[in-house]
Design an enzyme around this catalytic site. Structure first.
Site: not given
Length: 314
Positions: A175-176, A179, A204, A228-229, A257
């Site tokens: 998910h990250d 980054k 990201h 997801h954000h 998260d």
């Protein structure tokens, strides 16, 4: 059934023909038909019909068994065996069918083994990629694995199928991934980010979705990586989705998260205990987090014993 009727008619005609011919000769010789002749003719016809039915059945029953076996194979039940003991060409066909079925079962088992090995290889590859991202920020080491494990448990709590659970595992790990292009100094910064730095960080999810977007086996994880954000109330990023417009896998990864962020040391905060973290997460129910996903998260934490332990300690 059509073959049985055809065979019955052919055998019946073939066996009845001599009886009919004999009857014609008797009638011509005697000039008429008496009761014994009629009885003999009827008995002969009945015997011919019975023998014809038996003969037709002996031929068509093995064929029907082979047809049923073929249907089982078509349904994916490899290894199914037909029970045909005829010592003729149909018996040879059944023997060949059974051999084919066993071979298909063997090939299917080998394919499943290879696919499982391939998936394990995929998983190890993306775990290595996630570890490379974690290495950029010592505060998030192990974060991806924890989010993946928790997201899968939430998915199970919600009754999602195996395919969705695999997507959650992949999405949790990656998910990250976006980054990877963010400078270490920004990721580890202990003071508030500038607007430009915040814009870079907020990019990201989109970057991560683009990175894995061309990988076929990760297709189901891409919506979670990108979204997801997003927030339940529509105030998230990058697309300002709201409510059920946010993919379910993304809502689940978001909840996992948030929990891990609350319970891990970060440059801007110390880790919270389970009770305090649950309180913080509770304030996000219906605003940032999907209420049903939030409730499933709490059920998972209770099953893990975290919330009970926290309550007891309090």
């Amino acid at each position: 059934m059509r073959v049985w009727r055809t065979l019955l008619a052919v055998v019946l005609v073939a066996s009845a023909a001599p009886t009919v011919l004999l009857g014609v000769l008797v009638v011509r010789d005697r000039g008429g038909v008496d009761a014994p002749v009629i009885a003999a003719a009827l008995a002969s016809a009945a015997l011919a019909a019975g023998l014809s039915a038996i003969a037709a059945r002996r031929i068509t029953r093995p064929i029907a068994e082979c047809v049923r076996g073929a249907l089982e194979i078509a349904r994916g039940r490899f290894g199914h065996q037909v029970r045909v003991f005829a010592r003729n060409e149909i018996g040879d066909l059944a023997y060949t069918f059974n051999h084919m079925s066993r071979q298909l079962e063997s090939y299917d088992a080998e394919n499943h083994r290879l696919i499982a090995a391939l998936e394990r290889g995929y998983l190890e590859t993306i775990r290595s990629l996630a570890s490379a991202i974690d290495a950029k920020d010592p505060y998030t080491r192990g974060h991806a694995d924890r989010v993946a494990a928790l997201a899968v448990e939430i998915g199970r709590e919600l009754g999602l199928p195996a395919e969705a659970l695999s997507a959650l595992e992949y999405a949790g790990i990656l998910h990250d991934v976006g980054k990877i292009g963010i400078p270490d100094a920004i990721l580890a910064k202990k003071t508030p980010l500038s607007s430009d730095e915040m814009a870079l960080v907020r990019g990201h999810p989109r970057i991560g979705a683009e990175i894995v977007g061309g990988v076929a086996f990760l297709a189901a994880a891409v919506p979670a990586i990108r979204s997801h954000h997003e927030r339940w109330d529509g105030a998230g990023y990058p697309d300002q989705l709201a409510g059920e417009a946010i993919p379910l896998v993304a809502r689940i990864v978001s909840a996992a998260d948030v929990w891990d962020a609350c319970t891990s040391d970060r440059p801007y905060q110390k880790a919270l205990g389970p009770a305090d973290a649950a309180a913080v997460v509770g304030t996000l129910r219906g605003t940032q987090l999907d209420p049903s996903v939030h409730d499933a998260l709490l059920a998972v934490l209770e099953r893990r014993g975290l919330l009970r332990a926290a309550t007891t300690a309090a």
